[in-house]
Motif scaffolding. Structure first.
Motif, short mmCIF file in Angstrom:
data_model
loop_
_atom_site.label_atom_id
_atom_site.label_comp_id
_atom_site.label_asym_id
_atom_site.label_seq_id
_atom_site.Cartn_x
_atom_site.Cartn_y
_atom_site.Cartn_z
N GLN A 188 -16.53 0.50 5.22
CA GLN A 188 -15.88 1.16 4.07
C GLN A 188 -14.64 1.93 4.50
O GLN A 188 -13.57 1.81 3.89
N SER A 191 -11.88 -0.42 5.67
CA SER A 191 -11.34 -1.18 4.54
C SER A 191 -10.38 -0.33 3.70
O SER A 191 -9.31 -0.80 3.30
N TYR A 192 -10.77 0.90 3.42
CA TYR A 192 -9.95 1.73 2.53
C TYR A 192 -8.79 2.43 3.25
O TYR A 192 -7.94 3.02 2.61
N ALA A 243 -8.62 5.97 -2.45
CA ALA A 243 -8.98 5.71 -1.05
C ALA A 243 -9.48 6.98 -0.37
O ALA A 243 -10.34 6.92 0.52
N ALA A 246 -13.12 7.31 -0.94
CA ALA A 246 -13.87 6.37 -0.10
C ALA A 246 -13.89 6.82 1.35
O ALA A 246 -14.91 6.68 2.04
N GLU A 247 -12.77 7.35 1.84
CA GLU A 247 -12.70 7.81 3.23
C GLU A 247 -13.64 8.99 3.47
O GLU A 247 -14.18 9.14 4.57
N PHE A 253 -18.23 6.58 -4.07
CA PHE A 253 -18.15 5.75 -2.87
C PHE A 253 -19.09 6.25 -1.78
O PHE A 253 -18.78 6.12 -0.60
N GLY A 354 -11.60 -2.49 -3.09
CA GLY A 354 -10.72 -2.18 -1.97
C GLY A 354 -9.79 -3.32 -1.59
O GLY A 354 -8.57 -3.13 -1.49
N TRP A 355 -10.36 -4.53 -1.41
CA TRP A 355 -9.58 -5.64 -0.87
C TRP A 355 -8.87 -6.48 -1.93
O TRP A 355 -7.78 -6.99 -1.70
N MET A 358 -7.03 -2.88 -4.83
CA MET A 358 -6.16 -1.84 -4.31
C MET A 358 -5.14 -2.35 -3.29
O MET A 358 -3.99 -1.92 -3.29
#
Length: 377
Positions: A188, A191-192, A243, A246-247, A253, A354-355, A358
């Protein structure tokens, strides 16, 4: 006194100040998160461990004591305000259980690696003006710990190491659920970082610098002090904000720590101070990312009619620091608000967003930014 000695002393003071304030924001944020969450769910929240003011009558002259009602002699200032302190004491004395199958080196290293890089990356955040004349002595102090021209790159290079702590903690626990949480967290966060980096590239292209202080000055000196990049690069700001959630493994997330599936994620087998260090690292990461978002997109420490970007007075420097702190707290409270507003994604939805959503949006935004800047040149 030579300038390099003054700068060295100032750097040590700034480092202590930043870490001290960040460490004090963490218990405040824990308290606010519980209270805001309780308010949104119709609960009371922590209200037992209180900060109580004693008999205020003894603070008054003897002739005035009888004028104060006895009912007001003791009252709770902030209900539940000492709950974070109670939690810290509990964690400090809690028995630590190390799984027999754990890899001792990775198990002990995980919490440390999850915390130290994040705290170190705060050195690149400008928490105030860079033109403060130290008490009129002619020594100009830049209110950030590391006055590096490559601040954004250094910040990302160091903060991204935090994923190794999560991976080490999950793998070193010797248990399947922490391992699943660590794999999820690693995938995760990696990816982000891609859409976050692409959104940041658009902002860098707009400003023309990777110096964090330059971002603030660019926003403070355009459009009457309101040339914030959130207005110039709204899509990049939105991508960076998503993002950022997510981070930080924040809802929606928080798949690495999803209780219904993983018990507690990568830190399931941790207790006591080791768990507290993971917890502290997560909140420090929230502070770091919110600070970066404020610096890049919300004008940093600048605010029209409040802070003079070219001012050198101590009062101006203090105002810039307070403005920056207020903006950070607003973004942090926004993260808490979102936690109880949106439901958790499924993992396939998280990766799809994400992929396939974004990253293309961030790439398109970067291309458009490049074209507009080329035509405007």
């Amino acid at each position: 006194m030579s300038d390099w000695v003054v700068q060295a002393i100032a750097t040590a003071v700034k480092a202590g100040l930043v870490i001290g304030i960040a460490m004090n924001i963490v218990p405040l944020l824990i308290y606010l998160e519980r209270k805001i969450s309780a308010y949104m769910q119709g609960r009371i929240g922590p209200n037992r461990v209180n900060l109580v003011l004693g008999d205020v009558r003894y603070l008054l002259p003897p002739s005035m004591r009888d004028a104060v009602p006895a009912s007001l002699s003791r009252f709770k200032l902030i209900p539940g305000s000492l709950q974070p302190l109670a939690d810290a004491v509990k964690l400090a004395f809690k028995e630590e259980i190390v799984p027999a199958s754990a890899d001792k080196v990775l198990y002990y290293l995980g919490p440390l690696v999850a915390f130290v890089p994040v705290a170190t990356a705060l050195a690149f955040i400008p928490f105030g003006t860079g033109t403060w004349d130290l008490f009129g002595t002619g020594h100009v102090i830049d209110l950030r710990i590391a006055s590096a021209d490559v601040g954004v790159l250094g910040l990302f290079a160091i903060s991204s190491l935090g994923v190794y702590g999560i991976a080490a903690g999950g793998w070193g626990s010797g248990s399947k659920f922490p391992l699943m949480g660590a794999v999820r967290a690693s995938a995760q966060m990696i990816s982000y970082e891609v859409p976050m980096g692409l959104a940041l590239l658009a902002a860098i292209a707009t400003v023309g610098s990777v110096d964090t202080q330059a971002f603030v000055y660019e926003q403070a000196t355009t459009w009457g002090g309101m040339g914030w990049l959130v207005f110039k690069q709204p899509l990049a700001a939105l991508i960076f904000l998503v993002a950022m959630f997510a981070e930080n493994n924040r809802l929606p997330f928080d798949l690495p720590e999803a209780e219904p599936e993983l018990v507690g994620g990568y830190h399931t087998e941790y207790s006591g101070l080791k768990f507290a260090l993971f917890f502290l690292g997560e909140y420090m990461a929230m502070i770091l990312m919110c600070s970066l978002f404020v610096t890049i997109f919300l004008g940093g420490w600048s605010l029209p009619f409040v802070v003079d970007p070219s001012g050198t007075s101590g009062l101006n420097a203090l105002a810039s620091g307070l403005v920056f702190l207020a903006k950070i707290m607003l973004v942090l409270n926004f993260q808490v608000w979102i936690r109880w507003t949106l439901p958790r994604f499924r993992y396939d939805q998280l990766m799809h967003l994400g992929w396939k959503v974004m990253v293309p949006l961030a790439l398109a935004n970067l291309v458009v930014t490049a074209i507009v800047l080329h035509l405007a040149a």
